[in-house]
Scaffold this active site. Sequence first.
Site, short mmCIF file in Angstrom:
data_model
loop_
_atom_site.label_atom_id
_atom_site.label_comp_id
_atom_site.label_asym_id
_atom_site.label_seq_id
_atom_site.Cartn_x
_atom_site.Cartn_y
_atom_site.Cartn_z
N GLU A 151 -7.81 99.50 -7.61
CA GLU A 151 -7.58 98.73 -8.83
C GLU A 151 -8.42 99.30 -9.98
O GLU A 151 -9.57 99.71 -9.80
CB GLU A 151 -7.92 97.25 -8.61
CG GLU A 151 -6.94 96.59 -7.64
CD GLU A 151 -7.09 95.09 -7.56
OE1 GLU A 151 -6.05 94.39 -7.48
OE2 GLU A 151 -8.24 94.60 -7.55
N CYS B 143 -12.67 100.02 -16.67
CA CYS B 143 -13.49 99.93 -15.45
C CYS B 143 -12.80 100.74 -14.35
O CYS B 143 -11.70 100.40 -13.91
CB CYS B 143 -13.64 98.48 -15.03
SG CYS B 143 -14.68 98.24 -13.58
N CYS C 142 -15.35 99.98 0.19
CA CYS C 142 -16.79 100.16 -0.08
C CYS C 142 -17.56 100.03 1.23
O CYS C 142 -17.12 99.33 2.14
CB CYS C 142 -17.27 99.12 -1.09
SG CYS C 142 -18.93 99.43 -1.76
N CYS D 160 -22.06 94.09 -0.14
CA CYS D 160 -22.83 93.12 -0.93
C CYS D 160 -22.19 91.75 -0.75
O CYS D 160 -20.97 91.59 -0.90
CB CYS D 160 -22.85 93.52 -2.40
SG CYS D 160 -23.67 95.11 -2.70
N CYS E 286 -19.76 90.12 -3.42
CA CYS E 286 -18.75 91.00 -4.02
C CYS E 286 -17.49 91.04 -3.16
O CYS E 286 -17.55 91.32 -1.96
CB CYS E 286 -19.32 92.41 -4.18
SG CYS E 286 -18.17 93.58 -4.92
N GLY F 275 -16.04 100.54 -5.01
CA GLY F 275 -16.84 101.59 -4.41
C GLY F 275 -18.19 101.81 -5.05
O GLY F 275 -18.49 101.27 -6.12
N SER G 140 -27.15 97.55 -10.32
CA SER G 140 -26.78 96.24 -9.79
C SER G 140 -28.01 95.66 -9.08
O SER G 140 -28.24 95.94 -7.90
CB SER G 140 -25.61 96.37 -8.81
OG SER G 140 -24.43 96.71 -9.49
N LEU G 141 -28.79 94.89 -9.81
CA LEU G 141 -30.08 94.43 -9.30
C LEU G 141 -29.94 93.11 -8.55
O LEU G 141 -30.16 93.04 -7.35
CB LEU G 141 -31.07 94.30 -10.45
CG LEU G 141 -32.52 93.99 -10.07
CD1 LEU G 141 -33.10 95.09 -9.19
CD2 LEU G 141 -33.37 93.79 -11.32
N HIS G 142 -29.68 92.02 -9.27
CA HIS G 142 -29.29 90.72 -8.73
C HIS G 142 -30.40 89.94 -8.03
O HIS G 142 -30.20 88.77 -7.69
CB HIS G 142 -28.09 90.84 -7.79
CG HIS G 142 -26.97 91.64 -8.35
ND1 HIS G 142 -26.39 91.34 -9.57
CD2 HIS G 142 -26.32 92.75 -7.89
CE1 HIS G 142 -25.43 92.22 -9.82
NE2 HIS G 142 -25.38 93.09 -8.84
N CYS H 291 -15.64 91.05 -12.85
CA CYS H 291 -16.67 91.76 -12.10
C CYS H 291 -16.81 91.20 -10.68
O CYS H 291 -16.96 89.99 -10.48
CB CYS H 291 -18.00 91.64 -12.84
SG CYS H 291 -19.35 92.52 -12.08
#
Length: 413
Positions: free
Chosen positions: A126, A139, A146, A150, A153, A210, A264-266, A384
């Site tokens: 996508e 994007c 992947c 996570c 996600c 990915g 991508s910390l989070h 996202c």
Amino acid sequence: MPQTIDLKDTDTRDALSARHAAGPHALKQPLIGMSREELGEALLAIGVKDRQVKMRVQQLWHWLYVRGVSDFADMLNISKELRLALAEKYTVSRPEIADEQISEDGTRKWLLRFPPRGAGKPVEIETVYIPEEGRGTLCISSQVGCTLTCSFCHTGTQKLVRNLTAEEILSQLLLARDRLGDFPHKDTPQGAIVPAEGRKVSNIVMMGMGEPLYNFDNVKKALLIASDNEGLSLSKRRITLSTSGVVPEIYRTGEEIGVMLAISLHAVRDDLRDELVPINKKYPIKELIQACRDYPGLSNARRITFEYVMLKGVNDTLEDARDLVKLLKGVPAKINLIPFNPWPGSAYECSDWEHIERFADFINKAGYASPIRTPRGRDILAACGQLKSESERLRKTERLALEAMMIAGHGEA
């Protein structure tokens, strides 16, 4: 003993059908994604004289990346004989659009289909276009599926099928520019929401399906072509690569590609980040932040973006905000707060909006820009963390059976 194949198996049958439909075109090599040197070798291989190669490479580069043609017949300053020779062995076509969805906010999502290339059957990814005032952001995906799993996600629930090639990464940009009328002599779809002036695709972000840094070489090749001044000519300051924290490749990204970096910390504690972003177990926060401090070219003008998804009751307290500011002290940074975008089966909820605003206010007062990313394309699962396809890799026994059938000639067009 001869090998047999179960044609009742839908995966295998689909693979056979796709191979049959592709016919001889499946054997053609794409020119898109080749370096200038590789284009030169391709021309020599079909008999172009050495003294003409440099000129012909420039012509091809212009047609592919300035004019955006997808058919050799449209390359009008190249002889008919050479065009026919190119078309016999090579292709410049776009990927198949399996589906296109348009959100009520103007966001567009394409489901694109690519050849198997070892997966056993065609694969799908996508790509999302997000129009905003003054810019349009594409994007782009780098893998089918992947490996990172996570927990918040949607893409992470799809096992890795394979890496995308440089051509497949770059083709997402070319196709979007085609569909949006962003090449010369191409029309913008009537009613499409796009920037009022300038490029329709002004920015690209490697934030699709990915982990880009687990497909480093192909991503590098594609982005260097995208930023080439004699072709697509996107400024490296308008290209952002997002990683979950593949520390060794972060250094290479700065040195060899030179684009903007997003992390991508989070989470600000290793125990929580181990759960949310499992790669943290291999490259913990301390190593990740040091790689960010060492990122080549880092300055207030070339800040690192830290992405932080807001999960209700998980990582959204003011104590988390204080620890985030402390963690990033001295790093030129912007902190994007991302309201969690739900997907079927997700175990998390989005933080309350008032809670997100308090979190943002605290970080802003500490001196960091902290925009709250407006959710876009939620109604078509284009926001996202929501991207995913149904592609799966055939098992080894199925792939071998399929290959045996093809060798035997039963699947030829």
